[in-house]
Design a protein around this motif. Structure first.
Motif, short mmCIF file in Angstrom:
data_model
loop_
_atom_site.label_atom_id
_atom_site.label_comp_id
_atom_site.label_asym_id
_atom_site.label_seq_id
_atom_site.Cartn_x
_atom_site.Cartn_y
_atom_site.Cartn_z
N PHE A 12 0.83 -1.21 0.00
CA PHE A 12 0.00 0.00 0.00
C PHE A 12 0.86 1.26 0.00
O PHE A 12 0.54 2.25 -0.63
CB PHE A 12 -0.95 0.01 1.20
CG PHE A 12 -2.24 -0.70 0.93
CD1 PHE A 12 -2.33 -2.07 1.02
CD2 PHE A 12 -3.39 0.01 0.56
CE1 PHE A 12 -3.51 -2.74 0.76
CE2 PHE A 12 -4.57 -0.65 0.30
CZ PHE A 12 -4.64 -2.02 0.39
N PRO A 64 1.11 2.01 -4.88
CA PRO A 64 -0.33 2.30 -4.83
C PRO A 64 -1.13 1.69 -5.97
O PRO A 64 -2.29 1.30 -5.76
CB PRO A 64 -0.39 3.84 -4.85
CG PRO A 64 0.96 4.30 -5.24
CD PRO A 64 1.92 3.23 -4.84
N GLU A 65 -0.51 1.57 -7.15
CA GLU A 65 -1.33 0.98 -8.24
C GLU A 65 -1.67 -0.48 -7.95
O GLU A 65 -2.74 -0.95 -8.27
CB GLU A 65 -0.64 1.01 -9.61
CG GLU A 65 0.33 2.12 -9.84
CD GLU A 65 1.71 1.70 -9.39
OE1 GLU A 65 2.15 0.60 -9.79
OE2 GLU A 65 2.35 2.46 -8.64
N ALA A 82 -1.88 -1.77 -4.96
CA ALA A 82 -2.87 -1.74 -3.88
C ALA A 82 -4.26 -1.49 -4.46
O ALA A 82 -5.25 -2.10 -4.05
CB ALA A 82 -2.51 -0.65 -2.87
N TYR A 83 -4.28 -0.61 -5.43
CA TYR A 83 -5.55 -0.31 -6.10
C TYR A 83 -6.09 -1.56 -6.79
O TYR A 83 -7.27 -1.89 -6.70
CB TYR A 83 -5.32 0.80 -7.12
CG TYR A 83 -6.58 1.42 -7.67
CD1 TYR A 83 -7.19 2.47 -7.01
CD2 TYR A 83 -7.15 0.96 -8.85
CE1 TYR A 83 -8.35 3.04 -7.50
CE2 TYR A 83 -8.31 1.52 -9.35
CZ TYR A 83 -8.90 2.56 -8.68
OH TYR A 83 -10.05 3.13 -9.17
N THR A 89 -7.63 -3.84 -4.29
CA THR A 89 -8.96 -3.39 -3.88
C THR A 89 -9.98 -3.67 -4.98
O THR A 89 -11.11 -4.06 -4.70
CB THR A 89 -8.93 -1.89 -3.55
OG1 THR A 89 -7.92 -1.67 -2.58
CG2 THR A 89 -10.26 -1.44 -3.00
N TRP A 90 -9.52 -3.49 -6.19
CA TRP A 90 -10.37 -3.82 -7.33
C TRP A 90 -10.78 -5.28 -7.27
O TRP A 90 -11.93 -5.65 -7.47
CB TRP A 90 -9.61 -3.53 -8.62
CG TRP A 90 -10.35 -3.88 -9.86
CD1 TRP A 90 -11.28 -3.13 -10.49
CD2 TRP A 90 -10.21 -5.09 -10.60
NE1 TRP A 90 -11.75 -3.81 -11.59
CE2 TRP A 90 -11.10 -5.01 -11.69
CE3 TRP A 90 -9.43 -6.23 -10.46
CZ2 TRP A 90 -11.24 -6.03 -12.61
CZ3 TRP A 90 -9.56 -7.24 -11.38
CH2 TRP A 90 -10.46 -7.14 -12.46
N ALA A 92 -13.37 -5.78 -4.66
CA ALA A 92 -14.68 -5.32 -5.13
C ALA A 92 -15.28 -6.33 -6.10
O ALA A 92 -16.48 -6.58 -6.08
CB ALA A 92 -14.55 -3.96 -5.81
N GLY A 152 -16.54 2.93 -8.04
CA GLY A 152 -15.27 3.65 -8.00
C GLY A 152 -14.16 2.87 -8.66
O GLY A 152 -13.28 3.44 -9.30
N VAL A 153 -14.23 1.56 -8.53
CA VAL A 153 -13.08 0.76 -8.85
C VAL A 153 -13.35 -0.13 -10.09
O VAL A 153 -12.46 -0.43 -10.85
CB VAL A 153 -12.70 -0.05 -7.58
CG1 VAL A 153 -13.17 -1.46 -7.64
CG2 VAL A 153 -11.23 0.07 -7.28
N LEU A 162 -10.42 8.94 -5.66
CA LEU A 162 -10.10 7.65 -5.05
C LEU A 162 -8.64 7.27 -5.34
O LEU A 162 -7.91 6.80 -4.46
CB LEU A 162 -11.04 6.57 -5.61
CG LEU A 162 -11.21 5.33 -4.76
CD1 LEU A 162 -11.74 5.67 -3.39
CD2 LEU A 162 -12.13 4.33 -5.45
N TRP A 163 -8.24 7.51 -6.57
CA TRP A 163 -6.87 7.19 -6.94
C TRP A 163 -5.87 8.03 -6.14
O TRP A 163 -4.83 7.56 -5.68
CB TRP A 163 -6.65 7.36 -8.44
CG TRP A 163 -5.21 7.32 -8.82
CD1 TRP A 163 -4.48 8.30 -9.41
CD2 TRP A 163 -4.31 6.23 -8.59
NE1 TRP A 163 -3.19 7.91 -9.55
CE2 TRP A 163 -3.05 6.63 -9.05
CE3 TRP A 163 -4.44 4.97 -8.01
CZ2 TRP A 163 -1.92 5.82 -8.97
CZ3 TRP A 163 -3.32 4.16 -7.92
CH2 TRP A 163 -2.09 4.58 -8.40
N PHE A 210 -5.27 6.56 -2.81
CA PHE A 210 -4.32 5.44 -2.81
C PHE A 210 -2.89 5.96 -2.91
O PHE A 210 -1.97 5.42 -2.30
CB PHE A 210 -4.61 4.48 -3.97
CG PHE A 210 -5.61 3.43 -3.61
CD1 PHE A 210 -6.96 3.70 -3.66
CD2 PHE A 210 -5.19 2.17 -3.20
CE1 PHE A 210 -7.89 2.73 -3.31
CE2 PHE A 210 -6.11 1.20 -2.86
CZ PHE A 210 -7.46 1.47 -2.91
#
Lengths: 243, 243
Positions: free
Chosen positions: A118, A122-123, A125-126, A129-130, A133, B89-90, B114-115, B118
């Motif tokens: 994280f 960050p990408e 981590a994103y 999270t994706w 989801a 969002g994702v 949101l990005w 992160f």
DNA sequence: CGTTCCGTTGATCTTAGTCAAAGGGGGTGG
DNA sequence: CCACCCCCTTTGACTAAGATCAACGGAACG
């Protein structure tokens, strides 16, 4: 060697693209090893606090919860590309068990490196999270299937989702896919008894819609199956975007 | 003013602690406003691509999916502290709808920020992922309830979870809580028909276990309710840690 | 060979769904 | 102010989907 990590979520590219040099370097930073397990192994145990997180590289498995009376609810079928252990990574402990149905090959991460991910990437981590989801989305679908559909439609929908997902992972050969689960597994996923599942499967077989035998699922009539599931045939493909 | 954001997940502190100065500054950076809606408003529509994400500050609502035949599956009950719109969002679009059951007050974020979250605030991104994992956990629980429990146990479990959650949010007064939903809402959450839900509720009422009338739920016998749900009475409290 | 696990099938039973009708507010418009 | 209507709840009668019980067949395995 990390070149086997074709399906790992840490990669941003779809499965069929080759891995770039800095992706390789990146993977080395987080990956602590590879794990190969036999069929029937318990990868995560409900209530435990695993120090390791996995990404599935090969093989199939099950996520499930066990109720007090011994009943089992299968939460989802685990396939290559799935991330295992987010709950353990981010909450105190796992809330469901995960076990292998076939031999599996897994990419292993250390739980403590999740925070570093994280912080420094960050990408990724994103992406993680994706993935969470996405999982949530599938769980919601699954809930609607179990809560509101009659048996025949549940079977049709379940099989269709499994097949579409296998297609998007390149795990099919024409109308065939490996489906190594038992009828009990499927019944426990769909909230039905084994007996009723068996009888409903027989009807699908008699009507030449699907043929599931010895761990091989054959889709004989995809259109009729979609129709039974009340799903637009094209939609299935769109639902699990490539990772 | 952001001082109303007592329950927002962007805060790391539990609800009952006061907000620090830099938390206030931080919230200003992301919050684009507050939204108040009437009862019955649609906050997110399945298939849509909302540019806004919400955190619930006050009020209650429903997440649900609508099937092709018009059936509705309630995915979860929305309460203060919940984050709405992670999927939008994702991923490309929402996979379920969200609507308000009472008037609600919401904290509004822009989806594009949101990005930035992160990138610049990894701890908050981590919190968000934690929240997603928590949601996934509750969905798994819910699936097991709907897939494997008989009607009476479903009711007991469902009511117990709602009450425990209300307790941890400080929304109860002794054995009382506001439960503004209809019996149809509850039936659609538990995968039962309204009629059967009503009859089962009557049994719980006759046995002086719960009393739900005019939007007020009274828990008359918490222990017996836990017993019916086959859940250790203490466990419920542990399940949703403070945000 | 026996044992075990899984799939298959028939008979019976139960839970929960469907249908139908009536009661109770609460709101609105005449 | 009353009447009507709509939505929700409640209850009873009937139906049906699916669970449970039981028994057998076949394949794998020691």
């Amino acid at each position: 060697m990390v070149t086997d990590c074709k399906n790992c979520w840490l990669r941003k590219q779809p499965v069929f693209l080759s891995m770039s040099e800095d992706e390789l370097v990146f993977m080395h930073e987080f990956k602590t090893g590879e794990l190969e397990v036999d069929a029937g192994a318990t990868l995560m145990l409900e209530g435990s606090n695993s120090p390791q997180l996995f990404t599935v590289l090969e093989g199939m498995g099950l996520r499930y919860k066990t109720l007090e009376d011994g009943e089992r609810q299968v939460i989802s079928f685990v396939m290559p590309g799935d991330f295992i252990g987010l709950q353990a990574g981010v909450m105190q402990e796992m809330q469901h068990s995960v076990e292998s149905t076939t031999p599996m090959k897994l990419c292993v991460f250390d739980r403590r490196s999740l925070w570093r991910l994280f912080k420094d990437h960050p990408e990724r981590a994103y992406d993680l999270t994706w993935l969470a989801a996405l999982e949530e989305h599938f769980l919601g679908e699954h809930l609607a299937v179990v809560g509101r559909m009659p048996a025949e439609q549940r079977l049709a929908t379940g099989i269709l989702r499994l097949y579409d997902r296998a297609v998007s992972l390149g795990l099919t050969e024409g109308p065939w896919m490996k489906l190594p689960y038992t009828q009990k597994d499927l019944a426990d996923a769909l909230g039905l008894s084994v007996v009723h599942t068996n009888k409903t499967l027989k009807r699908l077989r008699d009507r030449r819609i699907v043929n599931w035998k010895n761990g091989d699922m054959e889709i004989l009539d995809y259109d009729r199956l979609s129709e039974m599931a009340h799903v637009d045939p094209a939609e299935g493909m769109r639902q699990r975007p490539l990772i």
